[in-house]
Design a protein around this motif. Structure first.
Motif, PDB file in Angstrom:
ATOM      1  N   LEU A  83       0.860  -1.180   0.000  1.00  0.00           N
ATOM      2  CA  LEU A  83       0.000   0.000   0.000  1.00  0.00           C
ATOM      3  C   LEU A  83       0.892   1.223   0.000  1.00  0.00           C
ATOM      4  CD1 LEU A  83      -2.916   1.083   0.152  1.00  0.00           C
ATOM      5  CD2 LEU A  83      -2.659   1.124   2.656  1.00  0.00           C
ATOM      6  N   ARG A 112      -2.932   6.179   1.184  1.00  0.00           N
ATOM      7  CA  ARG A 112      -4.392   6.074   1.276  1.00  0.00           C
ATOM      8  C   ARG A 112      -4.967   7.458   1.552  1.00  0.00           C
ATOM      9  NH1 ARG A 112      -7.842   1.769   3.028  1.00  0.00           N
ATOM     10  NH2 ARG A 112      -6.066   0.595   3.840  1.00  0.00           N
ATOM     11  N   PHE A 135      -6.668   4.908  -2.850  1.00  0.00           N
ATOM     12  CA  PHE A 135      -5.404   4.383  -2.360  1.00  0.00           C
ATOM     13  C   PHE A 135      -4.493   4.120  -3.557  1.00  0.00           C
ATOM     14  CE2 PHE A 135      -6.722   0.285  -3.843  1.00  0.00           C
ATOM     15  CZ  PHE A 135      -8.090   0.213  -3.559  1.00  0.00           C
ATOM     16  N   LEU A 163      -1.370   1.470  -4.999  1.00  0.00           N
ATOM     17  CA  LEU A 163      -0.692   0.182  -4.870  1.00  0.00           C
ATOM     18  C   LEU A 163       0.695   0.273  -5.492  1.00  0.00           C
ATOM     19  CD1 LEU A 163      -3.522  -2.352  -5.806  1.00  0.00           C
ATOM     20  CD2 LEU A 163      -2.833  -1.548  -3.527  1.00  0.00           C
ATOM     21  N   SER A 198      -9.687  -6.229   0.323  1.00  0.00           N
ATOM     22  CA  SER A 198      -8.407  -6.759  -0.141  1.00  0.00           C
ATOM     23  C   SER A 198      -8.348  -6.662  -1.662  1.00  0.00           C
ATOM     24  CB  SER A 198      -8.209  -8.213   0.295  1.00  0.00           C
ATOM     25  OG  SER A 198      -9.180  -9.055  -0.305  1.00  0.00           O
ATOM     26  N   GLU A 230      -4.085  -7.313   2.008  1.00  0.00           N
ATOM     27  CA  GLU A 230      -5.218  -6.939   2.838  1.00  0.00           C
ATOM     28  C   GLU A 230      -5.170  -5.437   3.076  1.00  0.00           C
ATOM     29  OE1 GLU A 230      -7.098 -10.455   2.913  1.00  0.00           O
ATOM     30  OE2 GLU A 230      -7.796  -8.702   4.055  1.00  0.00           O
ATOM     31  N   LEU A 231      -6.222  -4.733   2.702  1.00  0.00           N
ATOM     32  CA  LEU A 231      -6.279  -3.283   2.862  1.00  0.00           C
ATOM     33  C   LEU A 231      -6.936  -2.867   4.164  1.00  0.00           C
ATOM     34  CD1 LEU A 231      -7.251  -2.317  -0.795  1.00  0.00           C
ATOM     35  CD2 LEU A 231      -4.998  -2.300   0.253  1.00  0.00           C
ATOM     36  N   LYS A 232      -7.587  -3.801   4.827  1.00  0.00           N
ATOM     37  CA  LYS A 232      -8.244  -3.483   6.110  1.00  0.00           C
ATOM     38  C   LYS A 232      -7.413  -4.013   7.259  1.00  0.00           C
ATOM     39  CE  LYS A 232     -11.808  -1.961   6.788  1.00  0.00           C
ATOM     40  NZ  LYS A 232     -12.154  -0.583   7.132  1.00  0.00           N
TER      41      LYS A 232
END
Length: 723
Positions: free
Chosen positions: A614, A617, A622, A624, A703, A721-723
């Motif tokens: 990441l 954000r 966001f 990548l 994700s 995983e973004l969370k």
């Protein structure tokens, strides 16, 4: 429902793609975006485009993207640049095409600074949208560094401005003192300048001090400083070169540093022959009988470039005296000399030692009373008598092997004598002395023996000198060709290798070899995709590695003290070839004609994703960061599978980017060459629309899974995983 859009950037290359996830909004008629270097920003009409250049005469550019947001078509009909001639526009199409809604035209604004002064200008574009005619434009600002070099020779020197090719001159520096030149790099330009390299070549008496960590940025109006130091230990004018890599240019300066002071040389004159003597060494008297006397003359010369002062001259030791000396204190001008006479009158037999002091330097005095030495040696079982300056012939030997002779000294005199030094000249000639325990006392009628060895390092006849105190002999020997090297084979890795691995290889002779072998592996890389990979090298660095094969063994030993050396296969498809060479320790070539080489292959294969991170954000999106490599140096497609958090809905969960053109441009660019098949892609995503259960749109994605594709296949998926 959410809408997701992405601006794609791979390496230094950019492209634009968008994927809709819901309702769209009505954009302005034109949107502007500019990229200068790695910085990308959106612009509004009448905004400012800043273009920094690395240096004067070095072109810089900014890429301006103009996107039409209207509902019909528009034409950008022309442009006009006002201000300095340092700005120009590239990429304007002729004739101007129509652009439809969502299409983008890209232009390059070029800035070529002719000085370090800030340049300003303006560019205006005219357009037609249906029946409406209008203009938009931007202010242009260009900055560049202007680096000036000057130095101050300490102490109390003036500041001198120098340019590349000119000389940095030290003032005279006294022996064993330290002279200093302070260097200043000043930026009188409008933009920051980068100093990327500072190096100094020359003798060890010249050295850099206080160099800042590099690369170092010199802001406009600022400077950086460092020093060059000169520490002379002998009278010389040290010459070197200072190399500065700054603001995209290389400046090379000559460095001249003269040393100053008196420099004394000493020689003894005996029986019409002179011998140079260094402080701390012995001055040797002729052998003399008891109750007789012997004399030597000592000549002192000032070879320096300044006056010297001799405050005192004295002698210590039984039987030694000064019989002719100048008055002190004595001033010795450059190039002048004076003599003094030493006399030895022995009252007892054997070796007598004394000491002579001239100013700050002292010398040992050595004299023998009563001995009579005879010399002989045994070579190949035959005994030979040899006199002073005679020839000592040792048995011939194959290069790398050793032959010996036994040397004997016999005292046939009436008094004991001491043997203090035994040695050969020129250590690389192959002659050496062993089993000589010194100092040794040789009583009347006694003998003293030692071994004289010959290990030839070159073919043909070799000469040397054997010195026993003040007596010398000529050494003669001959070296013959070493035997051919046995066949050899490779151990370890063979055939096809995985990219980004470190296979190990070794080398073994078919039979032991009688002398040590010095060898080297030379690595060559033949790319299948017309691009070299600098990562293909040995684990020790570089594409050449040395090894040794000890005498009477078969295995090559590498610098890591093992029988294997590892190499990096890199990330580009091609063939890695290892070719060996062999020689004796002294450099005689042992390499067979056309020695067989070892080839390892890295094939073209599907790309690999090394990591997904990441990058940043915001509330609406966001970024990548995707790292990986492709041995074919191509990526045709990138696929993203998004998974929303529970309770949220994405209009479309899969994004596919056509990346072939962008990656092709990246891999063909100069900055990409140092990375082989590696890349980093930066992909921003923007989310728009309504959310139900989370705080903002960016939190609606749980994700993402990423795969990349080339013509050889598809990579293994990597998830984040973004969370």
């Amino acid at each position: 429902m959410l809408r997701l859009s992405s601006f794609f950037r791979a390496g230094l290359l950019t492209g634009l793609c968008a994927v809709a996830f819901g309702q769209t909004t009505t954009p302005a008629n034109f949107a502007f975006r500019v990229q200068a270097g790695l910085e990308i920003q959106s612009l509004s009409d009448n905004g400012t485009i800043n273009i920094p250049a690395a240096g004067i005469g070095t072109a810089a550019g900014a890429t301006l993207s103009v996107t039409y947001r209207g509902t019909g078509t528009a034409t950008i009909a022309g442009y006009e640049i006002s201000g300095g001639s340092e700005f120009s526009l590239q990429g304007f199409p002729v004739p101007p095409p129509n652009i439809a809604s969502g299409q983008t035209l890209t232009f390059t604004i070029r800035y070529l600074p002719s000085s370090g002064v800030r340049a300003v200008g303006r560019i205006n574009f005219s357009f037609q949208e249906g029946t409406r005619i209008g203009t938009f434009g931007f202010s242009l600002t260009g900055v560049a560094p202007d680096l000036v070099y000057n130095y101050v020779a300490q102490p109390a020197g003036n500041s001198t401005v120098v340019s590349g090719g000119e000389t940095i001159a030290f003032g005279p520096t006294l022996l064993n003192e330290i002279g200093t030149v302070n260097m200043v790099i000043t930026n009188r330009g409008s933009g920051s300048g980068l100093v990327s390299g500072v190096s100094l070549t020359g003798p060890s008496t010249l050295a850099l001090a206080g160099v800042p960590f590099l690369p170092a940025t010199v802001e406009a109006g600022g400077d950086i400083r460092f020093s060059i130091r000169f520490s002379p230990t002998q009278l010389e004018t040290a010459a070197g070169q200072l190399r500065l890599e700054a603001a995209g240019r290389v400046a090379v300066f000559n460095v001249q540093a003269p040393a100053s002071g008196p420099l004394y040389s000493y020689e003894t004159i005996r029986d019409g022959s002179s011998t140079i003597v260094q402080p701390g060494q012995a001055m040797l008297f002729p052998d003399v009988n008891l109750n007789d006397k012997a004399s030597i003359v000592v000549r002192v010369r000032n070879n320096g470039n300044a006056d010297g002062s001799i405050a005192a001259i004295s002698v210590l030791g039984t039987g030694f005296q000064l019989t002719d000396q100048p008055f002190v204190p004595l001033t010795v001008t450059p190039g002048s000399s004076f003599n003094l006479t030493l006399t030895f009158s022995p009252t007892t037999g054997g070796r007598t030692a004394g000491r002579l002091r001239i100013g700050d330097h002292s010398f040992e005095l050595s004299a023998n009373a009563g001995p009579n030495l005879a010399f002989s040696y045994v070579s190949s079982g035959v005994s030979f008598i040899v006199n002073n300056n005679g020839n000592v012939v040792l048995p011939a030997a194959t290069v790398g092997t050793t032959t010996t002779a036994r040397f004997t000294i016999t005292n046939s005199g009436t008094a004991a004598t001491a043997i203090n030094t035994i040695g050969t000249s020129a250590a690389d000639s192959g002659f050496s002395v062993s089993n000589a325990a010194l100092p040794a006392t040789l009583e009347p009628g006694a003998s003293y023996s030692f071994d004289l060895s010959f290990k030839p390092t070159a073919l043909g006849n070799t000469t040397g000198t054997l010195r026993i105190d003040s007596v010398t002999f000529n050494l003669l020997g001959a070296g013959s060709q070493p035997p051919p090297l046995p066949e050899f084979s490779y151990q370890g890795a063979t055939g096809v290798q995985e990219p980004q691995t470190q296979p190990a290889v070794g080398l073994t002779l078919a039979a032991p070899y009688p002398i040590p072998v010095a060898g080297a592996f030379t690595l060559a890389f033949n790319s299948e995709v017309f691009a070299n990979d600098p990562a293909v090298q040995f684990s020790t660095g570089g594409r050449t590695v040395t090894f040794t094969i000890p005498a009477n063994s078969t295995e090559a030993v590498f610098p890591n003290n093992t029988n294997r050396i590892r190499m990096q296969t890199g990330t580009v498809a091609g063939t890695i070839t290892l070719t060996p060479s062999f020689s004796t320790e002294s450099g005689i070539n042992l390499t067979p004609n056309a020695p067989p080489s070892l080839s390892l292959t890295v094939t073209q294969s599907a790309p690999r994703v090394l990591g997904v991170q990441l990058g940043g954000r915001t509330a609406s999106g966001f970024t990548l960061l995707i790292t990986g490599f492709s041995t074919s140096r191509s990526v045709t497609q990138m696929d993203f599978q998004f998974t929303p958090v529970a309770g949220e809905t994405l209009e479309a969960a899969t994004v596919t980017l056509n990346t072939e053109a962008s990656f092709s441009a990246w891999f063909q660019s100069a900055p990409a060459q140092q990375f082989g098949g590696q890349f980093t892609a930066t992909i921003p995503f923007t989310l728009q629309g309504d959310v139900r259960n989370v705080g903002n749109a960016a939190e609606a994605v749980q994700s993402v899974s990423v795969t990349i594709t080339n013509r050889q296949g598809v990579s293994t998926a990597r998830s984040l995983e973004l969370k």
